[in-house]
Motif scaffolding. Structure first.
Motif, mmCIF file in Angstrom:
data_model
loop_
_atom_site.group_PDB
_atom_site.id
_atom_site.type_symbol
_atom_site.label_atom_id
_atom_site.label_comp_id
_atom_site.label_asym_id
_atom_site.label_seq_id
_atom_site.Cartn_x
_atom_site.Cartn_y
_atom_site.Cartn_z
ATOM 1 N N LEU A 1 -7.611 2.340 -8.336
ATOM 2 C CA LEU A 1 -8.248 2.207 -7.035
ATOM 3 C C LEU A 1 -7.860 0.872 -6.412
ATOM 4 O O LEU A 1 -7.918 -0.177 -7.052
ATOM 5 N N HIS B 1 0.809 -1.220 0.000
ATOM 6 C CA HIS B 1 0.000 0.000 0.000
ATOM 7 C C HIS B 1 0.842 1.270 0.000
ATOM 8 O O HIS B 1 0.355 2.346 0.345
ATOM 9 N N CYS C 1 -7.932 -1.179 -0.488
ATOM 10 C CA CYS C 1 -7.775 -0.503 0.793
ATOM 11 C C CYS C 1 -8.471 0.853 0.811
ATOM 12 O O CYS C 1 -8.582 1.472 1.866
ATOM 13 N N GLY C 2 -8.914 1.315 -0.365
ATOM 14 C CA GLY C 2 -9.574 2.606 -0.464
ATOM 15 C C GLY C 2 -8.705 3.704 -1.028
ATOM 16 O O GLY C 2 -9.195 4.780 -1.384
ATOM 17 N N SER C 3 -7.400 3.458 -1.109
ATOM 18 C CA SER C 3 -6.491 4.442 -1.672
ATOM 19 C C SER C 3 -6.355 4.219 -3.181
ATOM 20 O O SER C 3 -7.011 3.340 -3.756
ATOM 21 N N GLN C 4 -5.515 5.002 -3.815
ATOM 22 C CA GLN C 4 -5.294 4.877 -5.251
ATOM 23 C C GLN C 4 -3.800 4.767 -5.545
ATOM 24 O O GLN C 4 -2.982 5.409 -4.885
#
Length: 313
Positions: A166, A157, A169-172
Motif C-alpha cells: 500500500l 506511482h 497515494c492510496g494505490s498499491q
C-alpha cells in the motif's frame, strides 16, 4: 535575462537563492517552514525579498512538491501542504512584485541537473530522485516535458507490483514503495530482524533493535561493510534498475540521472542499479545502453533549476 531567484520548499525550511545565468548561487536566505498553507506563502515571499536585497532580480521560480497545472501557476495538489488548487503564482507575485513561475520540485531538480549538472551534453535525459519517495523529470529534445496537464513524470506511482504494498497515494505496488529511502529502511529492518547476527554494525548504530534502524544508520553501516545494510542497498538498486529499464522502453534517453539522498552513497548504490538496468532492459544485447549517472548538484538542484526555468519564462 539576468539574475533570478529559485525557491526550494522543504519540510523544515524554505530556501531562496539568487542564481545567475551560469547556475551559480550568489546569495541565499532561509526561513523555517511554517505549519499552515497561507503562512508558507508569506514565508516564501519573505525569503525571496530577503535574498534579493542588493540584487536586480527579474523573476522568481518556485519548486513545489505536488501537481502543478500546465500554466505553471496553480498547485493542484500538494501531499505535505494543505494546498488544493492553490493560486501560488498570483499570491507570491502580489507580495514580491516580480514575475513568478511555479514548477514541480522534481521537474525543477531535473532541469537543474540537465542545465548545470550531470546532464550537460545530453539532449534526452530522464532524472529520478531517490529520496523519502521517488520523483523524476523528463527532458526530451532539450525541453522539459510536463504533459498536457502539467503533471507528467510522477514515476514513483507507476505500479510495479499488482496488488503490492500500500502506498501513501492510496494505490498499491507503486515503484516508490520498492525504490526509495523508506523502502531502504524497511529492507534493513526486515533483514536485521531475520538475521541479527549479520547486522551487528547496523544495530549498534541505532538503539539495538530493528525498529530503531533509520536511513542514516543503513548508509553508515553499509560504508563499514555491514552485510545486512549492503544487501538492503542491493535490493533497492534491483528495483530502481528494473524501473529504469521500463523507462528506457518509454523514452529511450541517452542518460538517466539518479539524484536524491539515497544516491549520495555513490557507487554503493549506482553500480548495482546499472547491473539491474542491464539485466531488465529489453533487447539489451542489441541496443545502445543509456548511461546511468550520479546527480552532481545535490540538494541545490531544485533551487537552481527553478531559478533557470523562471529565467526562461
Amino acid at each position: 535575462m539576468g539574475l533570478t531567484i529559485g525557491v526550494d520548499i522543504g519540510g523544515t525550511k524554505i530556501a531562496a537563492g539568487v542564481v545567475d545565468d551560469a547556475g551559480a548561487i550568489l546569495d541565499t536566505h532561509t526561513v523555517p517552514t511554517p505549519p499552515t498553507a497561507e503562512a508558507i506563502v508569506d514565508a516564501i515571499s519573505s525569503a525571496v525579498t530577503a535574498a534579493g536585497k542588493g540584487h536586480s532580480i527579474e523573476a522568481v521560480g518556485i519548486g513545489a512538491a505536488g501537481y502543478v497545472d500546465e500554466k505553471r501557476a496553480t498547485v493542484l495538489f500538494a501531499p505535505n501542504i494543505d494546498w488544493r488548487y492553490e493560486p501560488l503564482k498570483d499570491k507570491v507575485e502580489q507580495r514580491v512584485g516580480l514575475p513568478v513561475v511555479v514548477e514541480n520540485d522534481a521537474n525543477a531538480a531535473a532541469w537543474g541537473e540537465y542545465r548545470f549538472g550531470a546532464g550537460q551534453g545530453h539532449e534526452d535525459v530522464i532524472c529520478i530522485t531517490l529520496g523519502t519517495g521517488l520523483g523524476g523529470g523528463i527532458i526530451i529534445g532539450n525541453k522539459l516535458r510536463r504533459g498536457r496537464f502539467g503533471v507528467a513524470a510522477e514515476f514513483g506511482h507507476i505500479r510495479m507490483v499488482p496488488d503490492g504494498l500500500l502506498c501513501g497515494c492510496g494505490s498499491q505496488g507503486c515503484w516508490e514503495q520498492y525504490a526509495s529511502g523508506r523502502a531502504l529502511v524497511r529492507y534493513a529492518r526486515q533483514r536485521a530482524r531475520a538475521t541479527p547476527e549479520n547486522a551487528a554494525i547496523l544495530l549498534s548504530l541505532g538503539d539495538g533493535t530493528p525498529e530503531g534502524v533509520e536511513g542514516k544508520h543503513v548508509s553508515a553501516a553499509a560504508r563499514q561493510g555491514d552485510p545486512v545494510a549492503i544487501d538492503s542497498f542491493r535490493e533497492l538498486a534491483r528495483w530502481a534498475g528494473a524501473g529504469l529499464a521500463d523507462l528506457a522502453s518509454l523514452f529511450d534517453p541517452s542518460a538517466f540521472i539518479v539524484g536524491g539522498g539515497v544516491s549520495d552513497e555513490g557507487e554503493l548504490v549506482l553500480d548495482p542499479i546499472r547491473k539491474s538496468f542491464r539485466r531488465w532492459l529489453i533487447g539489451a544485447q542489441w541496443r545502445p545502453h543509456a548511461q546511468v549517472l550520479a546527480a552532481k548538484l545535490g540538494n541545490k538542484a531544485g533551487l537552481v533549476g527553478a531559478a533557470d526555468l523562471a529565467r526562461q519564462g
